[in-house]
Design a protein around this motif. Structure first.
Motif, PDB file in Angstrom:
ATOM      1  N   VAL A   1       4.280  -4.003  10.728  1.00  0.00           N
ATOM      2  CA  VAL A   1       4.901  -2.718  11.080  1.00  0.00           C
ATOM      3  C   VAL A   1       5.587  -2.154   9.840  1.00  0.00           C
ATOM      4  O   VAL A   1       6.291  -2.882   9.141  1.00  0.00           O
ATOM      5  N   ASN A   2       5.357  -0.881   9.584  1.00  0.00           N
ATOM      6  CA  ASN A   2       6.044  -0.267   8.454  1.00  0.00           C
ATOM      7  C   ASN A   2       6.218   1.229   8.709  1.00  0.00           C
ATOM      8  O   ASN A   2       5.866   1.708   9.789  1.00  0.00           O
TER       9      ASN A   2
ATOM     10  N   LYS B   1      12.517  -1.315  -0.866  1.00  0.00           N
ATOM     11  CA  LYS B   1      12.327  -0.293   0.175  1.00  0.00           C
ATOM     12  C   LYS B   1      11.334  -0.741   1.253  1.00  0.00           C
ATOM     13  O   LYS B   1      11.723  -1.066   2.367  1.00  0.00           O
ATOM     14  N   TYR B   2      10.060  -0.783   0.921  1.00  0.00           N
ATOM     15  CA  TYR B   2       9.052  -0.949   1.969  1.00  0.00           C
ATOM     16  C   TYR B   2       9.021  -2.347   2.578  1.00  0.00           C
ATOM     17  O   TYR B   2       8.473  -2.532   3.668  1.00  0.00           O
ATOM     18  N   GLY B   3       9.608  -3.299   1.878  1.00  0.00           N
ATOM     19  CA  GLY B   3       9.667  -4.648   2.430  1.00  0.00           C
ATOM     20  C   GLY B   3      10.976  -4.945   3.132  1.00  0.00           C
ATOM     21  O   GLY B   3      11.229  -6.094   3.515  1.00  0.00           O
TER      22      GLY B   3
ATOM     23  N   GLY C   1       0.815  -1.209   0.000  1.00  0.00           N
ATOM     24  CA  GLY C   1       0.000   0.000   0.000  1.00  0.00           C
ATOM     25  C   GLY C   1       0.847   1.256   0.000  1.00  0.00           C
ATOM     26  O   GLY C   1       0.597   2.201  -0.767  1.00  0.00           O
ATOM     27  N   LEU C   2       1.873   1.274   0.856  1.00  0.00           N
ATOM     28  CA  LEU C   2       2.736   2.444   0.941  1.00  0.00           C
ATOM     29  C   LEU C   2       3.588   2.593  -0.319  1.00  0.00           C
ATOM     30  O   LEU C   2       3.820   3.702  -0.809  1.00  0.00           O
ATOM     31  N   ALA C   3       4.047   1.449  -0.845  1.00  0.00           N
ATOM     32  CA  ALA C   3       4.839   1.495  -2.082  1.00  0.00           C
ATOM     33  C   ALA C   3       4.004   2.049  -3.230  1.00  0.00           C
ATOM     34  O   ALA C   3       4.496   2.836  -4.049  1.00  0.00           O
ATOM     35  N   ALA C   4       2.735   1.661  -3.295  1.00  0.00           N
ATOM     36  CA  ALA C   4       1.864   2.160  -4.368  1.00  0.00           C
ATOM     37  C   ALA C   4       1.701   3.672  -4.258  1.00  0.00           C
ATOM     38  O   ALA C   4       1.757   4.395  -5.264  1.00  0.00           O
TER      39      ALA C   4
END
Lengths: 154, 365
Positions: free
Chosen positions: B70-71, B244-246, B16-19
């Motif tokens: 957590v992100n 990045k986000y992962g 979601g954040l990557a999108a």
């Protein structure tokens, strides 16, 4: 040297004439003729818009950058944005003290609040794309006229 | 140009954040259209602000135990808990001829218009206030943030509380002040509100989403066309998750700005002022005020809201307290004493490690 249209020379923001400016991103670049290195920071116009910085992160020393590449990021009032290299080269120093206390950047943007130092790979060419000298004052006036009305209208 | 409207539920936090970031990046590059995403995260996701120290803000062990992801957001501000009853709103668009420099508050206010109008269509009177909140009767219902991509694309982020699981939030998010009594804990719960609390009915997330879409359509005078991510965008999202986000390097990165807390107490003719501050470097993250002389809880809530993510410098605090006092003429507290007390707490925080009011087993210095 870029030369924007002439405008009034009166303005109330400190934009010292002893360095170059990235006109779109409002970063300054000061070339040290003795070392050949370029110190980079944020100008007072950008800081007037951003307000008080809460966080700053800068890339590590040794990072190679091309003009336009990200060299860091910052947060002001819950807006995050990137710091972009105004010149190409290699990051040879970063201001860890400003990362620890970003208020230094607001208080002394042209001194203790510098961000990174870059060993430029092509200073002459990059400098030609930056604002400098007599072009600074009219550029500042034009930028303030462009930016402040929007704020008053909000 | 019409905006694309993407609706999703059960979104994985990293994806979601990557999108959101990818769409801002591509919008700036001219390869994606302005997009409004109205989505919920899978239950649950704890999201820290861009520069926060995750371990200071989120109880990661509790998250692991409960399967909570957590992100870290690309946008600033504090940690939030997202799930099926918190609507994520992400809008990517260009600035309005403002290059790199519109003031954060100006951008947030522009973005908030869609949320305020959407809430109005639901029957809730909301307004933008402070630097970055949408509030209802002085209580926060949505927090806003903005990320400006180097490409020039803007990402506006908001979390709208359709409902809130206060108990779960208290387990997962670390409170800046932990030794509060029952009355103070109850008062903390009144700092926020939700759509369901405002309407006193079990409104569905789908209904809220539909009103938000209508609110943005009206506020920005645009057409919305339903759609989904293009195939090349999906590939870009997957790549951004991988790089990045992962990654632990993104989620658990350290910041050099130290989290600290401090406190101070001042006795005045009209009573005692006691307050604590939680700071990120020179910035006040949160202030908790105690005092038996405040006439209205609303005045305390407003004071604490005004000082959230506020510079710790005395001149800035003085200006804000002066404005607060003008807004609450019934309050008899001496503003000079209040300012002095805040400054004392800020100074104490400057010399104290994070958690000086935290019990040893919960300390995260």
């Amino acid at each position: 040297m870029r030369r924007p249209q002439q405008a009034s020379m009166n303005h109330d923001v400190d934009v010292p004439p002893d360095r170059h400016y990235d006109e779109a991103r409002h970063l300054w670049a000061q070339h040290d003729a003795s070392t050949g290195n370029v110190r980079v920071g944020i100008d007072a116009i950008a800081l007037e818009s951003l307000g008080d910085l809460a966080y700053v992160a800068l890339h590590e020393v040794g990072t190679a950058v091309t003009r336009g590449d990200t060299v860091g990021s910052l947060e002001a009032a819950k807006m995050t944005t990137t710091v972009v290299a105004p010149v190409s080269g290699t990051v040879i120093a970063r201001n860890d003290a400003a990362m620890t206390d970003p208020s230094t950047i607001n208080q002394e943007p042209y001194g203790a609040g510098w961000l990174v130092e870059i060993a430029p790979s092509n200073w002459e060419q990059d400098a030609a794309d930056l604002i400098s000298g007599e072009a600074i004052a009219p550029w500042v006036v034009a930028e303030l006229e462009r930016l402040r009305p929007e704020d008053r209208a909000s | 140009m019409p905006w694309r409207l993407i609706e999703d539920d059960g979104v994985d936090a990293a994806a979601g954040l990557a999108a959101d970031e990818l769409l801002a990046q591509r919008l700036g590059a001219g390869t994606s259209p302005p997009t409004l995403r109205l989505y919920t995260y899978r239950p649950h996701s704890a999201l820290a602000g861009r520069f926060q120290n995750v371990d200071n803000e989120i109880n990661v062990a509790q998250c692991d135990a409960h399967g909570i992801e957590v992100n870290r957001r690309p946008t600033g501000g504090g940690a939030i808990l997202m799930g099926p009853d918190q609507l994520g709103i992400a809008l990517t668009m260009r600035g309005r001829g403002d290059g790199q420099l519109a003031k954060p508050r100006t951008l947030m206010q522009r973005f908030s218009a869609g949320i305020v109008q959407g809430l109005g269509m639901l029957g809730i009177t909301a307004s933008f206030r402070g630097k970055n909140d949408v509030e209802v009767d002085g209580r926060k219902i949505a927090g806003l943030g903005v990320y400006r991509d180097p490409s020039g694309g803007l990402l506006y982020h908001a979390s709208l509380l359709v409902d809130l699981d206060v108990a779960l939030m208290a387990q997962v998010l670390r409170m800046p002040f932990v030794d509060l009594d029952d009355r103070e804990l109850a008062m903390l719960a009144t700092r926020t509100t939700s759509v369901r609390a405002g309407l006193h009915r079990a409104v569905s997330v789908a209904e809220v989403r539909a009103r938000m879409a209508a609110g943005f359509k009206s506020a920005f005078a645009v057409q919305l066309e339903g759609g989904e991510l293009y195939s090349d965008e999906k590939a870009g999202v997957a790549a951004l998750v991988d790089t990045k986000y992962g990654t632990r390097a993104w989620v658990h990165q350290d910041t050099t700005v130290e989290d600290t807390t401090g406190g101070a107490r001042t006795r005045t003719a009209s009573g005692a002022i006691e307050l604590r501050v939680a700071m990120a470097g020179p910035t006040l993250k949160a202030v908790h005020v105690r005092g038996d002389f405040f006439a209205a809880d609303a005045a305390i809530i407003d004071l604490e809201a005004r000082l959230r993510w506020h510079p710790g410098a005395r001149d800035k605090i003085t200006a804000t307290i002066t404005e607060w006092a003008q807004a609450h003429p019934a309050e008899s507290v001496a503003t000079d004493a209040l300012i002095d007390t805040i400054e004392k707490a800020v100074r104490q925080a400057s010399g104290e490690p994070y958690g000086c009011f935290v019990t040893p087993e919960q300390s995260h210095a």
